[in-house]
Write a protein that holds these residues in place. Structure first.
Motif, PDB file in Angstrom:
ATOM      1  N   GLY A   1     128.342  36.932  -1.915  1.00 25.88           N
ATOM      2  CA  GLY A   1     128.052  35.533  -1.645  1.00 25.88           C
ATOM      3  C   GLY A   1     127.683  35.285  -0.194  1.00 25.88           C
ATOM      4  N   TYR A   2     128.431  35.906   0.722  1.00 27.98           N
ATOM      5  CA  TYR A   2     128.177  35.724   2.149  1.00 27.98           C
ATOM      6  C   TYR A   2     126.811  36.280   2.544  1.00 27.98           C
ATOM      7  N   LEU A   3     126.481  37.487   2.057  1.00 26.25           N
ATOM      8  CA  LEU A   3     125.222  38.123   2.440  1.00 26.25           C
ATOM      9  C   LEU A   3     124.019  37.366   1.873  1.00 26.25           C
ATOM     10  N   PHE A   4     124.133  36.898   0.637  1.00 28.62           N
ATOM     11  CA  PHE A   4     123.038  36.133   0.049  1.00 28.62           C
ATOM     12  C   PHE A   4     122.849  34.801   0.784  1.00 28.62           C
ATOM     13  N   GLU A   5     123.931  34.241   1.273  1.00 28.71           N
ATOM     14  CA  GLU A   5     123.833  33.001   2.042  1.00 28.71           C
ATOM     15  C   GLU A   5     123.125  33.241   3.376  1.00 28.71           C
ATOM     16  N   ARG A   6     123.460  34.370   4.048  1.00 32.63           N
ATOM     17  CA  ARG A   6     122.837  34.672   5.339  1.00 32.63           C
ATOM     18  C   ARG A   6     121.350  34.956   5.205  1.00 32.63           C
ATOM     19  N   PHE A   7     120.938  35.607   4.113  1.00 35.11           N
ATOM     20  CA  PHE A   7     119.526  35.959   3.939  1.00 35.11           C
ATOM     21  C   PHE A   7     118.754  34.894   3.155  1.00 35.11           C
ATOM     22  N   GLY A   8     119.461  33.849   2.713  1.00 32.39           N
ATOM     23  CA  GLY A   8     118.801  32.799   1.950  1.00 32.39           C
ATOM     24  C   GLY A   8     118.197  31.740   2.854  1.00 32.39           C
ATOM     25  N   GLY A   9     117.628  30.718   2.247  1.00 31.29           N
ATOM     26  CA  GLY A   9     117.044  29.615   2.993  1.00 31.29           C
ATOM     27  C   GLY A   9     115.684  29.959   3.580  1.00 31.29           C
ATOM     28  N   GLN A  10     115.150  29.021   4.315  1.00 31.80           N
ATOM     29  CA  GLN A  10     113.783  29.171   4.825  1.00 31.80           C
ATOM     30  C   GLN A  10     113.672  30.236   5.904  1.00 31.80           C
ATOM     31  N   PHE A  11     114.697  30.331   6.751  1.00 28.73           N
ATOM     32  CA  PHE A  11     114.593  31.256   7.881  1.00 28.73           C
ATOM     33  C   PHE A  11     115.629  32.383   7.832  1.00 28.73           C
ATOM     34  N   GLY A  12     116.496  32.405   6.822  1.00 27.87           N
ATOM     35  CA  GLY A  12     117.588  33.369   6.794  1.00 27.87           C
ATOM     36  C   GLY A  12     117.148  34.817   6.847  1.00 27.87           C
ATOM     37  N   TYR A  13     116.132  35.156   6.061  1.00 27.22           N
ATOM     38  CA  TYR A  13     115.693  36.554   6.007  1.00 27.22           C
ATOM     39  C   TYR A  13     115.151  37.011   7.358  1.00 27.22           C
ATOM     40  N   ASN A  14     114.280  36.202   7.963  1.00 30.92           N
ATOM     41  CA  ASN A  14     113.675  36.580   9.242  1.00 30.92           C
ATOM     42  C   ASN A  14     114.708  36.649  10.363  1.00 30.92           C
ATOM     43  N   LEU A  15     115.713  35.770  10.320  1.00 37.12           N
ATOM     44  CA  LEU A  15     116.727  35.762  11.371  1.00 37.12           C
ATOM     45  C   LEU A  15     117.645  36.978  11.310  1.00 37.12           C
ATOM     46  N   ASN A  16     117.872  37.522  10.115  1.00 34.49           N
ATOM     47  CA  ASN A  16     118.889  38.571   9.949  1.00 34.49           C
ATOM     48  C   ASN A  16     118.349  39.944   9.588  1.00 34.49           C
ATOM     49  N   MET A  17     117.059  40.074   9.370  1.00 30.96           N
ATOM     50  CA  MET A  17     116.524  41.343   8.881  1.00 30.96           C
ATOM     51  C   MET A  17     116.703  42.492   9.873  1.00 30.96           C
ATOM     52  N   LYS A  18     116.819  42.196  11.161  1.00 31.97           N
ATOM     53  CA  LYS A  18     116.963  43.249  12.162  1.00 31.97           C
ATOM     54  C   LYS A  18     118.412  43.472  12.588  1.00 31.97           C
ATOM     55  N   ARG A  19     119.301  42.703  12.013  1.00 32.62           N
ATOM     56  CA  ARG A  19     120.708  42.862  12.387  1.00 32.62           C
ATOM     57  C   ARG A  19     121.367  43.968  11.573  1.00 32.62           C
ATOM     58  N   THR A  20     122.325  44.628  12.196  1.00 30.33           N
ATOM     59  CA  THR A  20     123.019  45.726  11.517  1.00 30.33           C
ATOM     60  C   THR A  20     124.155  45.192  10.648  1.00 30.33           C
ATOM     61  N   ALA A  21     124.630  46.049   9.757  1.00 21.01           N
ATOM     62  CA  ALA A  21     125.755  45.675   8.899  1.00 21.01           C
ATOM     63  C   ALA A  21     126.990  45.350   9.738  1.00 21.01           C
ATOM     64  N   GLY A  22     127.197  46.111  10.804  1.00 20.31           N
ATOM     65  CA  GLY A  22     128.347  45.862  11.668  1.00 20.31           C
ATOM     66  C   GLY A  22     128.266  44.529  12.373  1.00 20.31           C
ATOM     67  N   LYS A  23     127.056  44.107  12.721  1.00 17.85           N
ATOM     68  CA  LYS A  23     126.874  42.841  13.415  1.00 17.85           C
ATOM     69  C   LYS A  23     127.151  41.657  12.492  1.00 17.85           C
ATOM     70  N   LEU A  24     126.770  41.773  11.218  1.00 21.78           N
ATOM     71  CA  LEU A  24     126.938  40.672  10.278  1.00 21.78           C
ATOM     72  C   LEU A  24     128.284  40.683   9.553  1.00 21.78           C
ATOM     73  N   ALA A  25     128.966  41.810   9.575  1.00 23.23           N
ATOM     74  CA  ALA A  25     130.175  41.953   8.754  1.00 23.23           C
ATOM     75  C   ALA A  25     131.233  40.914   9.096  1.00 23.23           C
ATOM     76  N   LEU A  26     131.887  40.408   8.057  1.00 21.61           N
ATOM     77  CA  LEU A  26     133.033  39.508   8.238  1.00 21.61           C
ATOM     78  C   LEU A  26     134.235  40.318   8.709  1.00 21.61           C
ATOM     79  N   ARG A  27     134.905  39.841   9.735  1.00 17.87           N
ATOM     80  CA  ARG A  27     136.064  40.576  10.257  1.00 17.87           C
ATOM     81  C   ARG A  27     137.357  40.183   9.543  1.00 17.87           C
TER      82      ARG A  27
END
Length: 621
Positions: free
Chosen positions: A321-347
């Protein structure tokens, strides 16, 4: 003198003569690093002030904010060099937490300049002063918690850091005051208090940190009590660099924890989490997050992925759910496509060792915040990723074993019965694990049952069970053999610790049973009832006899019955004959100790002087 110290203060402040040293906070299960506390040190040559005096002057001359800002800025400048995914603990005065300048300095943009994100930062609320405006303070804390910053309370049990502050903050971490840690192995009251704090923190989903660990004996006791993390000179001194624990220290901690956890496993009715763990593949922190997103798009069965650091420890979790939310929307994919799994991971995730018991993990899983309660649980082996458990599997296992447990439990008290008790004792003896077997017998119960009736008799039995539950530690096995006989199997072996436990039981029981008697019987100290032969007789108020047998210093060859060598019956009779209905303790052959109470706690022995020794209890008449 004050003028000279003020001059030194302004010289330090204006010249920024402050440096930061970092002390690691270490897991007392695996030896891995949770984070580093940033500690400020004065670096002005020939300065006569210490850091506490510096902050005291800052408050007096109204420069506290300036000094705090200097210390934080210095700490953050080198924060990017810390161990990946570790926390940075920053001390903050409670009356500055609401300051707008502090909020401005901890925006997402500012933190990124230092290579940090909010989840990396723990605000450690210091005990230096009382909180002024509590409502403003609570609102400020809530603001930071919503941004994923963490909160710790320092020096719990000292100064202003009491229960009211815990209730106000709902912190992520509590740090035990070092005065409670100092020589804790030598003081039963300290061990008891810390044990209670451990239990409280587990129920509230708060991680517990012990400060000021300076000796191996202190470390041993804290691990046995179940404290989560520790810091102190024995583990590591503060350094200007972000140091990691030595291999030897990690092995020492793992070995000490393994000995404790193995004993707890043997006493658990539920079994360990290892039996239901799934060995799911995890992803490395440097993997592009978009790759994980695409995997989830292609396979609907993937609900989450745990993200690992290069050393095999867990960095965070990426849920579907979290990952689909980050990559969803109008700009989500472009904003996060270069980020690593470690950078996006929930702590924010639940991590347990494979030796943890199923009941403990189920409780921890259900105590998580609502938005995270259905996330899988990460399982580790000596701090390294091992596998996962889904909440569904966890609940199914719990229900199945609860059914099994119900068939083996005493229907009146709900405590485990003979099969579980004998199994726990046999396992401990087979593996030569040190433990104490505590046998409790309720005296004068038949007379009470005859005089007051069966319903009140049941209340008396339940009172014994409730007393045991209240006084014992979570990892003690509390069993009901049947009738008025109970057993506790505990990892406690030191004479003072066992005596403290028995004293608590005796005192608590004596206080609890007063409401079970009418005022006339209680005041005269006995009831009038018929004995076994039908004759009227005076019977004292109900008492507890407690016998303790330990295998410390002695190995038993037999371990097939409820007690080693079937010794308890004979010694119990000796105990009851010698005690005479008064509060005494004495030594009986075979490392046996007995306590007895007359409705209330009486410490003075009637039969002579008795001294508790390290290897048992000695005495003479």
């Amino acid at each position: 003198m004050e003028t000279y110290q003020d001059e030194e203060f302004f010289t330090i402040l204006n010249g920024a003569h402050i440096k930061t040293v970092y002390q690691p906070i270490i897991s007392l299960q695996s030896g891995s690093v949770l984070g580093y506390e940033a500690l400020s040190r004065i670096c002005l040559l020939e300065c006569e002030l210490n850091i506490e005096q510096l902050f005291s002057i800052a408050r007096r001359v109204r420069k506290l904010w300036d000094l705090e800002k200097l210390c934080r800025t210095t700490a953050l400048e080198t924060a990017a060099k810390k161990v990946r995914c570790s926390k940075l603990f920053l001390n903050v005065d409670p009356n500055l937490i609401h300051d707008p300048d502090l909020r401005e300095g901890f925006t997402h943009e500012k933190l990124e300049e230092y290579g940090l994100n909010p989840d990396d930062v723990v605000f450690e609320i210091t005990e230096r002063s009382a909180i002024g405006e509590m409502n403003i303070f609570k609102d400020s804390i809530a603001h930071y918690q919503k941004q994923n910053f963490k909160i710790a309370i320092e020096d719990f049990g000292a100064g202003y850091s009491g229960l009211s502050r815990v209730c106000a903050l709902h912190p992520n971490y509590i740090k035990i005051d070092m005065e409670l840690v100092r020589d804790i192995q030598a003081f039963a009251n300290k061990s008891s208090l810390v044990g209670s704090i451990v239990k409280f923190c587990r129920e509230m989903d708060i991680s517990l940190i012990a400060e000021g660990i300076e000796t191996e004996e202190e470390l041993d006791t804290l691990i046995r009590l179940g404290v989560d993390y520790g810091q102190g000179y024995y583990l590591s001194r503060p350094q200007e660099d972000f140091t990691e624990p030595s291999i030897d220290l990690k092995l020492e901690i793992k070995d000490k924890h393994s000995k404790v956890s193995t004993f707890v496993q043997q006493l658990s009715v539920f079994g360990t989490i290892d039996s239901i763990c799934r060995h799911e593949e995890a992803v490395q922190d440097q993997l592009p997050a978009v790759d994980v997103y695409q995997q989830m798009q292609q396979d609907e069965q993937i609900r989450e992925k745990f993200v690992l650091n290069s050393d095999g420890t867990i960095c965070g979790i990426l849920t579907r759910g979290y990952l689909f939310e980050r990559f969803g929307g109008q700009f989500g994919y472009n904003l996060n496509m270069k980020r690593t799994a470690g950078k996006l991971a929930l702590r924010s995730f639940l991590q347990v060792d494979r030796t943890a018991t199923i009941d403990d993990v189920a409780r921890l899983a259900m105590e998580r915040e609502t938005s995270r309660v259905y996330d899988s649980v990460a399982v580790t082996d000596q701090g390294l990723y091992y596998g996962t458990i889904s909440v569904r599997d966890l609940l199914m296992a719990t229900i199945s074993i609860q059914v099994q447990r119900a068939t083996q439990a005493n229907p009146l008290t709900g405590l485990p019965g003979n099969a579980v008790i004998q199994g726990a004792i046999s396992s401990a003896l087979k593996d030569n694990r040190p433990f104490s077997l505590i046998y409790l017998d309720l005296d004068n119960f038949k007379a009470y049952n005859d005089a007051y009736g069966f319903p009140n008799g049941d209340r008396m039995i339940k009172t014994v069970a409730d007393t045991i539950r209240t006084c014992c530690r979570d990892d003690d096995l509390k069993g009901h053999i049947g009738g008025d006989d109970f057993v506790i199997v505990s990892a406690l072996c030191r004479a003072d610790a066992v005596r403290a436990l028995c004293d608590r039981i005796v005192f608590t029981f004596g206080e609890s049973i007063r409401s079970l008697y009418n005022e006339e019987d209680w005041n005269r100290g006995y009831i009038i009832s018929q004995n076994r032969h039908g004759f009227t007789e005076n019977f004292p108020i109900a008492t507890l006899s407690i016998a303790v047998v330990t295998n410390c210093g002695k190995t038993f060859a037999r371990h097939g019955g409820a007690l080693p060598g079937g010794c308890c019956g004979q010694e119990k009779k000796q105990a009851q004959a010698a005690l005479n209905g008064r509060a005494v303790s004495f030594y009986v052959k075979g490392s046996l100790t007995v306590w007895k109470t007359l409705g209330k706690y009486i410490e003075l022995p009637l039969h002579g002087r008795y001294t508790f020794l390290e290897n048992g209890i000695d005495g003479s008449r």
